[in-house]
Design an enzyme around this catalytic site. Sequence first.
Site, mmCIF file in Angstrom:
data_model
loop_
_atom_site.group_PDB
_atom_site.id
_atom_site.type_symbol
_atom_site.label_atom_id
_atom_site.label_comp_id
_atom_site.label_asym_id
_atom_site.label_seq_id
_atom_site.Cartn_x
_atom_site.Cartn_y
_atom_site.Cartn_z
ATOM 1 N N ASP A 90 -7.614 -8.306 -5.606
ATOM 2 C CA ASP A 90 -7.525 -9.172 -4.145
ATOM 3 C C ASP A 90 -8.480 -9.656 -3.126
ATOM 4 O OD1 ASP A 90 -4.677 -9.243 -4.084
ATOM 5 O OD2 ASP A 90 -4.576 -7.596 -2.242
ATOM 6 N N GLU A 122 -4.081 -15.362 -2.388
ATOM 7 C CA GLU A 122 -2.391 -15.840 -2.156
ATOM 8 C C GLU A 122 -2.479 -17.271 -1.664
ATOM 9 O OE1 GLU A 122 -1.595 -13.194 1.322
ATOM 10 O OE2 GLU A 122 -1.777 -11.203 0.301
ATOM 11 N N GLU A 189 6.621 -12.123 -4.568
ATOM 12 C CA GLU A 189 6.686 -11.300 -3.614
ATOM 13 C C GLU A 189 7.768 -10.250 -2.141
ATOM 14 O OE1 GLU A 189 3.382 -9.385 -1.355
ATOM 15 O OE2 GLU A 189 5.147 -7.794 0.137
HETATM 16 O O1 KIV Z 1 -2.611 -5.790 -1.670
HETATM 17 C C1 KIV Z 1 -1.600 -5.407 -2.502
HETATM 18 O O2 KIV Z 1 -0.628 -4.431 -2.494
HETATM 19 C C2 KIV Z 1 -0.509 -6.133 -3.080
HETATM 20 C C3 KIV Z 1 0.774 -6.236 -4.039
HETATM 21 C C4 KIV Z 1 1.843 -5.571 -2.689
HETATM 22 C C5 KIV Z 1 1.055 -6.501 -4.962
HETATM 23 O O3 KIV Z 1 -0.837 -7.747 -3.214
#
Ligand code: KIV
Length: 271
Positions: A90, A122, A189
């Site tokens: 991420d 995102e 989500e």
């Molecule tokens: O940060 C995370 O764990 C996520 C998942 C919930 C998809 O983005």
Amino acid sequence: MSVNKEVKRITTHVLHSMKASGEKIAVLTGYDYSLARILDAGGIDVILVGDSASNVMAGHETTLPITLDQMIYHAASVVRAVQRALVVVDLPFGSYQGNSKIALESTIRIMKESGAHAVKLEGGEEVAESVKRILSAGVPVMGHLGLTPQSIYKFGTYTVRAKEEAEAQKLLDDAQLLQELGCFGIVLEKIPAQLAKRVSESLWIPTIGIGAGPHTDGQVLVTHDMLGITKDFQPRFLRRYLDLFDSIQNAVEQYIKDVKSADFPNEREQY
Ligand code: KIV
């Protein structure tokens, strides 16, 4: 369907073939070497180094505080553990929004310093420039639509998103745009199952759901939630496979008893 051990290394192309052949994609989050080794040994397809590390590893209320340096630390630990899974990281809050040059710089740091295989961010149309720029550097990008926890203060709550037609239509449009830009997959989500079905059927790239029902091309859960390490978080979509909080607490209590009673260590446990 069991794990396909024939596949030596999961790539974004393997994920596309899995969607084409109807094989569901199993994704879990990972933040550290030891657990990532177990996930990989179990045959998980994708390990997501999620910014949920901010909650489950660092105890923050939201995902906003985690830094790029901290994400790189978690990602590098996971990469050292993995032989088969695709590792997706991420991009944390503040490392890509509103400035595609910063988005690319953040991505390059993640790829160089952790050895991960792809990044996730995102949003849809709002982050299109960042997505384009990252892709132009040859880095695979995963999208994330629906409930996007980095925007929690805009939403105000963690409830189901896109129940109204206007938001559902924007989500469908954003999913199409992310696919056209070149994203290799999209996390959906906490959206209605029927909307997730429409999105999944409208795309050739895989959708990975969390709280989005059974019709997505794969599922993701936060590992600490499905193992029952987190105890108080109990949303409807979560299936717990273990109750590790209780098991670990019992083990700790037994250890304390053994130490206090001088039962540990015994004669076989010394030199
Ligand atoms: O940060 C995370 O764990 C996520 C998942 C919930 C998809 O983005």
